[in-house]
Design a protein around this motif. Sequence first.
Motif, short mmCIF file in Angstrom:
data_model
loop_
_atom_site.label_atom_id
_atom_site.label_comp_id
_atom_site.label_asym_id
_atom_site.label_seq_id
_atom_site.Cartn_x
_atom_site.Cartn_y
_atom_site.Cartn_z
N SER A 33 14.58 8.26 15.51
CA SER A 33 15.15 8.44 16.92
C SER A 33 14.16 9.26 17.80
CB SER A 33 16.09 9.69 16.73
OG SER A 33 16.89 9.86 18.05
N ASN A 34 13.18 10.12 17.32
CA ASN A 34 12.14 10.75 18.25
C ASN A 34 10.98 9.64 18.61
OD1 ASN A 34 12.67 13.27 18.93
ND2 ASN A 34 11.98 14.15 16.95
N LEU A 35 10.78 8.93 17.46
CA LEU A 35 9.85 7.82 18.07
C LEU A 35 10.28 6.63 19.22
CD1 LEU A 35 8.60 6.21 14.34
CD2 LEU A 35 7.29 7.56 16.42
N LEU A 36 11.49 6.55 19.08
CA LEU A 36 12.24 5.53 20.06
C LEU A 36 12.18 6.36 21.30
CD1 LEU A 36 15.16 3.88 18.03
CD2 LEU A 36 13.17 2.74 19.11
N LYS A 37 12.43 7.63 21.51
CA LYS A 37 12.67 8.53 22.77
C LYS A 37 10.93 8.50 23.08
CE LYS A 37 16.00 11.89 20.98
NZ LYS A 37 16.06 13.05 20.66
N GLY A 38 10.10 8.64 22.41
CA GLY A 38 8.61 8.53 22.68
C GLY A 38 8.26 7.32 23.41
#
Length: 205
Positions: A153-158
């Motif tokens: 999820s954080n990778l996609l936000k980044g």
Amino acid sequence: MEILLIGHGESEADILGVHEGRADFPLTEVRESQAIKMADYVTANFPPDMIISSPLRRAKLTAFILQEKTGCELKMDDDLMEFNNGVLAGLAKEKALITYPMPKGGRPIHEPIQGGESELDFRFRSEKVLNKLIYDYKVYKRIAVISHGGLISNLLKGFLNQPNNTCNAFVTGDTGMHLLEIKEGLRIVKFLNNQIHLKWGPLSN
């Protein structure tokens, strides 16, 4: 280049009702079968040139299954591990509510959980991972990344340049896949949380 993000299957922690995070539980037998179906589907449709995985058992086994099908190189990266939930790791969720209750209004993103990391630290770690994937592996046409729901999820936000305090979240189902592409400076999302492999083809032996 393309980045295929893949979540691991269900682990025993999901059955036991405990907090997982850094607790190192294996996959259940059912979800191991799902990982096999994922590997069959990826090999037929999106074969990677390199696999990079979290070293936690639930992700590592998923990665080994994919490596066996594709035959490509596999690397482990500690930065791909799930959120470091400190004292909550392996603790029953009901007990955690009593022993380590969430502060009223939630925990500030810069404040780490006891023995773990903060949400801000977690986001920064995912940004480090994203940059490593983009720059250290740019010679590959497609890489597969096996990790965990929170980190993905954080990778996609980044990848989408969303701010640190965003309330958005991206769900990854059991062995769910997200396909990203970087082409001529553009960041392209091809699909999110694809689980078509769970209905695709027979189980492999």
